[in-house]
Design a protein around this motif. Structure first.
Motif, PDB file in Angstrom:
ATOM      1  N   UNK A   1     -28.013 -10.225 -14.840  1.00  0.00           N
ATOM      2  CA  UNK A   1     -27.363  -9.477 -15.921  1.00  0.00           C
ATOM      3  C   UNK A   1     -26.498  -8.356 -15.349  1.00  0.00           C
ATOM      4  N   UNK A   2     -27.063  -7.570 -14.465  1.00  0.00           N
ATOM      5  CA  UNK A   2     -26.310  -6.470 -13.877  1.00  0.00           C
ATOM      6  C   UNK A   2     -25.155  -6.985 -13.042  1.00  0.00           C
ATOM      7  N   UNK A   3     -25.418  -8.101 -12.372  1.00  0.00           N
ATOM      8  CA  UNK A   3     -24.378  -8.700 -11.548  1.00  0.00           C
ATOM      9  C   UNK A   3     -23.165  -9.016 -12.403  1.00  0.00           C
ATOM     10  N   UNK A   4     -23.429  -9.546 -13.600  1.00  0.00           N
ATOM     11  CA  UNK A   4     -22.327  -9.928 -14.465  1.00  0.00           C
ATOM     12  C   UNK A   4     -21.589  -8.706 -14.993  1.00  0.00           C
ATOM     13  N   UNK A   5     -22.339  -7.698 -15.362  1.00  0.00           N
ATOM     14  CA  UNK A   5     -21.731  -6.460 -15.844  1.00  0.00           C
ATOM     15  C   UNK A   5     -20.870  -5.866 -14.731  1.00  0.00           C
ATOM     16  N   UNK A   6     -21.428  -5.911 -13.528  1.00  0.00           N
ATOM     17  CA  UNK A   6     -20.738  -5.389 -12.359  1.00  0.00           C
ATOM     18  C   UNK A   6     -19.431  -6.154 -12.140  1.00  0.00           C
ATOM     19  N   UNK A   7     -19.534  -7.445 -12.277  1.00  0.00           N
ATOM     20  CA  UNK A   7     -18.355  -8.295 -12.074  1.00  0.00           C
ATOM     21  C   UNK A   7     -17.284  -7.955 -13.115  1.00  0.00           C
ATOM     22  N   UNK A   8     -17.737  -7.801 -14.335  1.00  0.00           N
ATOM     23  CA  UNK A   8     -16.810  -7.503 -15.441  1.00  0.00           C
ATOM     24  C   UNK A   8     -16.147  -6.145 -15.229  1.00  0.00           C
TER      25      UNK A   8
ATOM     26  N   UNK B   1     -27.186   3.074 -11.212  1.00  0.00           N
ATOM     27  CA  UNK B   1     -28.217   2.235 -11.830  1.00  0.00           C
ATOM     28  C   UNK B   1     -28.125   0.808 -11.294  1.00  0.00           C
ATOM     29  N   UNK B   2     -26.892   0.348 -11.181  1.00  0.00           N
ATOM     30  CA  UNK B   2     -26.711  -0.990 -10.661  1.00  0.00           C
ATOM     31  C   UNK B   2     -27.271  -1.079  -9.242  1.00  0.00           C
ATOM     32  N   UNK B   3     -26.950  -0.071  -8.424  1.00  0.00           N
ATOM     33  CA  UNK B   3     -27.458  -0.054  -7.049  1.00  0.00           C
ATOM     34  C   UNK B   3     -28.986  -0.090  -7.051  1.00  0.00           C
ATOM     35  N   UNK B   4     -29.565   0.729  -7.919  1.00  0.00           N
ATOM     36  CA  UNK B   4     -31.028   0.783  -7.938  1.00  0.00           C
ATOM     37  C   UNK B   4     -31.625  -0.557  -8.380  1.00  0.00           C
ATOM     38  N   UNK B   5     -30.969  -1.164  -9.356  1.00  0.00           N
ATOM     39  CA  UNK B   5     -31.453  -2.476  -9.808  1.00  0.00           C
ATOM     40  C   UNK B   5     -31.375  -3.475  -8.657  1.00  0.00           C
ATOM     41  N   UNK B   6     -30.232  -3.449  -7.960  1.00  0.00           N
ATOM     42  CA  UNK B   6     -30.083  -4.381  -6.845  1.00  0.00           C
ATOM     43  C   UNK B   6     -31.132  -4.078  -5.782  1.00  0.00           C
TER      44      UNK B   6
ATOM     45  N   UNK C   1     -33.901  -6.557  -5.842  1.00  0.00           N
ATOM     46  CA  UNK C   1     -33.676  -7.323  -4.604  1.00  0.00           C
ATOM     47  C   UNK C   1     -34.930  -7.326  -3.759  1.00  0.00           C
ATOM     48  N   UNK C   2     -35.541  -6.152  -3.625  1.00  0.00           N
ATOM     49  CA  UNK C   2     -36.774  -6.063  -2.841  1.00  0.00           C
ATOM     50  C   UNK C   2     -37.869  -6.914  -3.485  1.00  0.00           C
ATOM     51  N   UNK C   3     -37.917  -6.836  -4.818  1.00  0.00           N
ATOM     52  CA  UNK C   3     -38.900  -7.649  -5.536  1.00  0.00           C
ATOM     53  C   UNK C   3     -38.662  -9.129  -5.249  1.00  0.00           C
ATOM     54  N   UNK C   4     -37.378  -9.498  -5.272  1.00  0.00           N
ATOM     55  CA  UNK C   4     -37.049 -10.903  -5.011  1.00  0.00           C
ATOM     56  C   UNK C   4     -37.477 -11.294  -3.597  1.00  0.00           C
ATOM     57  N   UNK C   5     -37.273 -10.371  -2.651  1.00  0.00           N
ATOM     58  CA  UNK C   5     -37.621 -10.661  -1.266  1.00  0.00           C
ATOM     59  C   UNK C   5     -39.132 -10.850  -1.138  1.00  0.00           C
ATOM     60  N   UNK C   6     -39.871  -9.915  -1.710  1.00  0.00           N
ATOM     61  CA  UNK C   6     -41.331  -9.979  -1.577  1.00  0.00           C
ATOM     62  C   UNK C   6     -41.879 -11.218  -2.276  1.00  0.00           C
ATOM     63  N   UNK C   7     -41.473 -11.389  -3.557  1.00  0.00           N
ATOM     64  CA  UNK C   7     -42.006 -12.549  -4.293  1.00  0.00           C
ATOM     65  C   UNK C   7     -41.527 -13.839  -3.646  1.00  0.00           C
ATOM     66  N   UNK C   8     -40.285 -13.834  -3.216  1.00  0.00           N
ATOM     67  CA  UNK C   8     -39.720 -15.049  -2.617  1.00  0.00           C
ATOM     68  C   UNK C   8     -40.433 -15.444  -1.346  1.00  0.00           C
ATOM     69  N   UNK C   9     -40.714 -14.433  -0.514  1.00  0.00           N
ATOM     70  CA  UNK C   9     -41.391 -14.753   0.744  1.00  0.00           C
ATOM     71  C   UNK C   9     -42.794 -15.299   0.474  1.00  0.00           C
ATOM     72  N   UNK C  10     -43.479 -14.731  -0.512  1.00  0.00           N
ATOM     73  CA  UNK C  10     -44.817 -15.235  -0.844  1.00  0.00           C
ATOM     74  C   UNK C  10     -44.727 -16.663  -1.374  1.00  0.00           C
TER      75      UNK C  10
END
Lengths: 810, 266, 222
Positions: free
Chosen positions: C161-168, C115-120, C124-133
């Motif tokens: 959020x997931x990043x933090x859970x992942x870190x923990x 799930x974490x991978x899928x979220x990333x 992540x892809x969403x961040x890339x697309x929105x970020x580039x726009x």
């Protein structure tokens, strides 16, 4: 202006015709808006094109270029037919009741006395009959068929709504709408005013258009009143100041007349120029002409001018009798190779003169040219212009850098005859100095050369008074201004017989009013209308900045100096009835109270005209003292008549068989081609300026903020015509006349619409004249490559506003 | 903080489109004129741009009687009370001044262009060379010294005026009442009141580029007003959850570590 | 290194992981600096918010590369759920939240990690697309651009959020995990606890690499 800019706010109806006031007089336009807001004034714009002015008016009525006299003639007809004229005023203050001479007639477009060969009128029959004692005959019942009123009525009865509509392309409804709204001011308590500018003067009938309006204003009692008048809107180019100071070839400063060859003695000249009136009630103020003229000669030649040498009259240049020397004549002669040198000061005729292609060719024939300007322009650089091989041009060009208006002290005249003193705001860059200083230095050098070498007729130059520099040898504008105002050259006692006063003036004091000017050479005045711009003690009235406004009409008498004698509205005695009571008590411009006038500076101190002994008529500058509905002043007739422009869409004048103004000069060089009613050039064209540029654009095209807003030449084309010609907005097109062509951007607009003229559809287009090839680079060339060399018969003001073109896709 | 709320009134019924304001703005703010071309309109530059903070828009319309009307509108920042640009500006470059107007600290602008997307009037414009966004600041440098903005100062016909908010709004409504017809006041009823208001002769939709119902975009409201606090809550929840998990449930430790604490490569 | 440690990750996996993790962390911190005025000080540390913008934008380029590498490498192992075992694991919440006698056995990646991978990958892809726009907003219609900002922020919230859970869970929440991403070697006990099925598979396939023993195979399975 008979009135002044602020006075526009006092109007109840403002007819803006022949002017794009909002675009070209944007500051003054606030007073027009104020009239609307404060008095509920109706604002009417009559113009071929819907402009920024139209946008702010109550309604806009488009008319075909060059048909203004027809439009206004129809208004005269309407006013008389519908009894809208102001009877008391017309009867007492105009020459409506005068009887026209027996030999005068009008037939098929021509007045009596026409000579077709010379294209000139002999005015001998355009006279008013006089009684045995020399006083004009009058019929106060206005019933005499030969009285001015009846003649006027007859002349304009031909201007029916149908006829006018068919000529102008204005619908009958719109005509009536304008006529009704405007003629509603023909009552004592309403004021109507007219604002015009180049839209009227730039026609072969320009002067007569203005005269037609003057007739209307006299009929409606709108002359000499607050919120009335016929108002030429002059602007930043200082047309007012330059004409006051004789920029035209046929006048001397103060509108004195330029002498001609046949007037070889001062006596002959003064006799010709000084009007006479036997009517004791006519002030005939120009009977003082000799005093103004001698004082002018004294200012020119000072102590060299004596009674014995006619005050140096013989040193003044004389025009050939019957000859004209306008800009168009000048370039025509230059093109013939008869003019060898040119001073082009603050001007760009290679862009601004009609038929600019001919002007540019003419410049090539010069030996030398001196330019004085703040920027280089297309005239000074003509030798490297489009299609010119610099190798083949022999003209030597000198360009002297001049300072701009803000970089020097001096006076500036506005259209309301206010002469305002202003100070230097910034130092001029580099070597630039005022044009006045350039002139003084060049003339000083010429004087020195004449003194050393002699020459043909050296006296005028050697005897010219020429001491206008300060202790450092720089141009001293105050010295010049004082010379223009005038001095007492001897100790003088001025006696006022009415008031039984005597005033003493010392030699060297300034003349406080032109009433003090003398015939014997004891006073000088460079320009009599300006006598009074200083007090005797030397206070500069032009620099006054008082904000008092006792009448509440915005006269501001203590703000600057308005010529004549600080009168803010001229012929102001006509704002009162014959007993001196204001016609409109709400706007009391002037009133006779006890034994004096109160309000504006009156046109003379005399009592109102009901006083048969001492009273005078209000139009004191007119020979007969009254407003001239019939007058011999214009060269093409005592009543204005509609003629078609030199180039138009019609083969015939619907009014008569005289198609064009019979008195205009026709230029005949091989470059002066004309294409009337020619299917190759089917569209009426007009030219104009835009707010963002100044005249030929020679100053403003270098200013990036302005250039950004109006970067290049465009032609405004109505949507119907654009569709017909397959032209899309912003597309590049070619506009051509029989004389030349220009490339420009098509601006397809709803603001131009086709006219129906004599039953057929006539399209009109328009171009601004603010562009030239020199800058911006790759920009467009002058619109005046299209315009014809022809002008008004009286003033030779060119016909920029109506000619024929074609528009085609590139 | 708030000294006095100022409102600039643009009375389009008095405007002659002389464009003195457009030039005066450039003069005071030292903005250059750039090369343009005629694109078939008097309106030039065609749109607001980084060096053009105010612009007269020209549009020709034919009314129901087929009479032409030429409408002029001075475009520029409306200085919203609920200013989307201030809301989204990440750096605090855009801010509300003590006059209620929206100022801009150019040195703080990072050129992110978020304001450009947020502004309901599409006012802020970006300059590539300086990588910053520019817009009218109602001549903050002048009004703080009790001077009128350059545009107001230059207006010859009285189409522009500035003054205390209530007085100006009253003036606008008085004028509209006098004008009658379709005349209306535009601005005071949107985005909690703009500090630039219009007296329009015609309905707003007749004018070029003037939104009928301008509002802070829903995307901005959704994010800044709702999602942002919720997301903060979510982030906080994750942190708190992890902590609680550690102290309540404890870590998931391999069995041999429990047996032999020395093992496991921490 | 102790004898008997088992290799869980190879160098490429770890480089990819850290490239992604560090770029993501930098993006989160710089993003925070622009998201909240109270975090503007982050910009100050970088010489101004404008520098921070450049750091954010250009780190995003690294993130894009790392994200691409990670997705390409992991999508088969971590991007696909295997039924029914993953469902069983989910039902038991992997034993993280309440006591579970026997956590259902899953392979190399448990559904949580998936799930974490899928979220990333998705966010992540969403961040890339929105970020580039958002980087070049002027070439897109404004209505589109307007929505990029909240989407970018939402994506951030999810990733953070997931990043933090992942870190923990990668550190104190699951002791023994961290070494998998540092040295790559983990204990058999940790594997047995966390990924018993994977251990079995590696043993069966003979792909298990044990420290100190002869390498049987160094090929790993993607």
């Amino acid at each position: 202006m008979t009135n002044h800019y602020i006075d526009l706010k006092n109007s109840d109806c403002i007819l803006i015709m022949g002017s794009n006031a909002a675009e070209h007089h944007p500051i003054a336009f606030k007073w027009i808006l104020r009239a609307k807001e404060q008095n509920g004034a109706t604002l009417i714009h009559v113009d071929p094109r819907y402009t920024r002015t139209s946008a702010r008016c109550d309604f806009h009525v488009p008319l075909r270029s060059g048909t203004d006299i027809a439009f206004l003639g129809g208004m005269i007809n309407y006013i008389i037919a519908n009894n809208k004229w102001f009877k008391d005023y017309v009867l007492n203050y105009t020459n409506a009741s005068f009887i026209v001479g027996q030999d005068y007639f009008f037939k098929d477009g021509l007045f009596s006395g026409y000579d077709a060969k010379t294209r000139k009128y002999d005015k001998a029959t355009w006279v008013l009959e006089k009684e045995g004692n020399g006083i004009p005959k009058r019929d106060m019942s206005l019933q005499n068929p030969r009285c001015v009123f009846q003649m006027l009525k007859e002349h304009y009865s031909r201007y029916t709504l149908e006829k006018v509509s068919s000529i102008t392309g204005v619908s009958k409804e719109d005509l009536v709408k304008v006529y009704a709204a405007y003629s509603a001011t023909g009552v004592p308590d309403k004021a109507g005013t007219e604002c015009y500018a180049l839209g009227w003067t730039h026609h072969t009938t320009g002067s007569q258009i203005i005269r037609t309006m003057s007739i209307i204003q006299l009929l409606l009692g709108n002359m000499g009143i607050a919120g009335g008048g016929v108002n030429a809107l002059r602007g930043e180019p200082n047309v007012q100041g330059s004409t006051d100071h004789a920029i035209l070839y046929n006048i001397l400063p103060g509108y004195l007349k330029m002498p001609t060859g046949s007037l070889d003695t001062l006596e002959k000249y003064l006799h010709k120029c000084t009007p006479e009136s036997k009517d004791p009630q006519s002030a005939n103020y120009y009977q003082n002409y000799p005093k103004f003229f001698v004082s002018f000669l004294m200012s020119m030649f000072h102590d060299k001018a004596t009674k014995e040498n006619e005050f140096g009259y013989s040193w003044l240049p004389k025009m050939d009798d019957g000859a004209a020397y306008s800009l168009m004549h000048l370039f025509d002669k230059m093109y013939e190779g008869k003019i060898k040198g040119l001073f082009a000061v603050g001007t760009d005729p290679a862009v601004s003169s009609p038929n600019a292609g001919k002007v540019r060719k003419a410049l090539e024939k010069l030996d030398w040219m001196v330019g004085e300007n703040i920027f280089n322009n297309e005239t000074y650089a003509f030798w490297k212009g489009p299609g010119v091989d610099p190798q083949k041009v022999k003209t030597e060009v000198f360009l002297l850098p001049a300072s701009a208006s803000m970089e020097k002290e001096g006076s500036q005249s506005n259209s309301g005859r206010w002469v305002q003193w202003k100070y230097k705001a910034a130092e001029a860059p580099g070597d630039a100095i005022p044009v006045g200083e350039l002139t003084i230095k060049i003339m000083a050098e010429i004087k020195a050369l004449y003194a050393k070498e002699g020459g043909v007729c050296p006296e005028p130059i050697l005897n010219l008074k020429w001491d206008y520099t300060d202790y450092k040898g720089r141009f001293d504008s105050l010295k010049v201004a004082k010379q223009i105002n005038g001095y007492f050259l001897e100790d003088t006692v001025i006696e006022d017989k009415d008031k039984k006063t005597k005033t003493e003036f010392k030699k060297g004091q300034l003349v406080p009013t032109f009433g003090n000017l003398q015939l014997d050479g004891s006073t000088s005045s460079g320009n009599w209308v300006m006598a009074g711009s200083f007090t005797a003690e030397g206070e500069n009235k032009m620099a006054k900045r008082g904000k008092e406004d006792s009448t509440g009409l915005g006269l501001y008498p203590n703000w600057s100096y308005a010529w004549p004698v600080n009168r803010r509205i001229i012929y102001n005695r006509a704002s009162c009835d014959v007993n001196g009571n204001p016609y409109n008590p709400k706007r009391k411009l002037l009133a006779w109270v006890g034994d004096k006038w109160v309000g504006d500076v009156p046109d003379g101190p005399w009592p109102p005209q009901a006083n048969k002994e001492k009273g005078k008529y209000p139009f004191i500058m007119k020979q007969d003292g009254l407003g001239a509905l019939f007058g011999p002043g214009m060269v093409e007739g005592p009543f204005p008549e509609h003629y078609e422009p030199l180039e138009g869409p019609l083969a015939q004048n619907p009014m008569s068989s005289q198609r064009i103004n019979p008195a205009i000069k026709i230029f005949n060089s091989e470059l002066d081609k004309v294409a009337n009613a020619d299917e190759k050039f089917p569209y009426v064209c007009t030219t104009y300026s835009c707010t963002e540029h100044w005249c030929s654009g020679a100053y403003t095209r270098w200013q990036m903020w302005l250039l950004e807003m109006q970067p290049e030449l465009y032609v405004e084309i109505g949507e119907v015509l654009a569709k017909e010609r397959g032209i899309k907005n912003a597309e590049k097109v070619k506009v051509s006349s029989v004389r030349g062509e220009v490339e420009c951007v098509a601006m397809v607009t709803k603001r131009f619409r086709p006219f129906t003229v004599e039953g057929k559809t006539v399209h009109q287009v328009g171009l601004p004249f603010n562009y030239g090839w020199l800058f911006p680079e790759g920009g467009s060339d002058s619109t005046n490559l299209l315009t014809p060399t022809v002008g008004d018969a009286n003033t030779f003001c060119p016909e920029y506003k109506a000619f024929m073109v074609n528009v085609s896709k590139l | 903080m708030k000294k006095m709320e100022l409102v600039k009134l643009i009375d389009t019924t008095r405007c002659t489109a002389c464009r003195g304001c457009q030039v005066a703005c450039k003069q005071w703010n030292e903005l250059p004129g750039l090369k343009t071309k005629n694109w078939g309109s008097y309106q030039n530059p065609p749109d607001l741009q980084w060096n053009t903070w105010t612009l007269i828009r020209f549009n020709e319309v034919a009314d129901k009687d087929n009479r032409v009307k030429w409408l002029f509108r001075k475009d520029g920042c409306m200085h919203c009370t609920d200013a989307a640009c201030v809301k989204v500006c990440p750096s605090g470059a855009l801010y509300h001044t003590e006059y209620g107007t929206v100022g801009i600290h150019h040195e703080r602008c990072i050129g992110c262009k978020e304001c450009m997307a947020a502004c309901p009037f599409e006012i802020p414009k970006y300059d590539r060379d300086t990588d910053k966004v520019y817009k009218c600041d109602l001549c903050y440098s002048r009004i703080k010294d009790d001077q009128q903005p350059a545009c107001v100062k230059s207006c010859p016909t009285g189409a522009l005026s500035i003054g205390a908010k209530d007085a100006m709004i009253k003036k606008a409504y008085d004028r509209v009442k006098k004008l009658g017809g379709d005349a209306n006041v535009y601005g005071d009823q949107f985005v909690d009141g703009t500090h630039v208001i219009y007296v329009l002769q015609e309905k707003p939709e007749m004018y070029d580029h003037l939104p009928k119902h301008p509002r802070v975009p829903f995307s901005v409201v959704a994010w800044k007003d709702f999602l942002k606090p919720i997301s903060l809550l979510a982030a906080g929840g994750v942190l708190a959850g992890s902590f609680l998990h550690y102290i309540i449930h404890g870590p998931k430790t391999p069995d041999d570590i429990q047996e032999n604490k020395t093992q496991g490569g921490e | 290194m102790k004898k008997g440690m088992i290799q869980a990750t190879d160098a490429f996996e770890r480089i990819t992981h850290w490239l992604l993790a560090i770029s993501c962390l930098v993006l989160c911190i710089t993003g925070l600096g622009m998201m909240f005025h109270s975090f503007n000080f982050v910009g100050t540390m970088m010489g101004g918010l404008k520098s921070l913008k450049y750091v954010h934008n250009f780190t995003a380029l690294i993130f894009i590369v790392a994200l691409y590498m990670a997705v390409r490498m992991w999508w088969k192992e971590a991007g696909v759920f295997v039924l029914p075992e993953d469902l069983d694991w989910i039902k038991a919440a992997g034993g993280y939240l309440w006591h579970v006698d026997k956590v259902p056995e899953v392979g190399k990646y448990n559904p949580g990690q998936k799930a974490f991978f899928l979220v990333v990958a998705l966010c992540g892809s969403l961040m890339v697309v929105t970020g580039l726009i958002m980087w070049a907003p002027l070439i897109f219609p404004v209505w589109l651009v307007r929505w990029m900002y909240p989407l970018h922020a939402l994506g951030f919230v999810a990733i953070f959020s997931f990043f933090f859970v992942h870190l923990y869970l990668g550190t104190i929440g699951s002791p023994g995990s961290a070494p998998a991403m540092f040295s790559g070697w983990v204990t058999r006990a940790w594997l047995l606890k966390q990924h018993p099925k994977w251990l079995k598979e590696m043993e069966e396939h003979g792909t298990l690499v044990v420290y100190g023993e002869e390498k049987e195979s160094i090929e790993h399975g993607h």
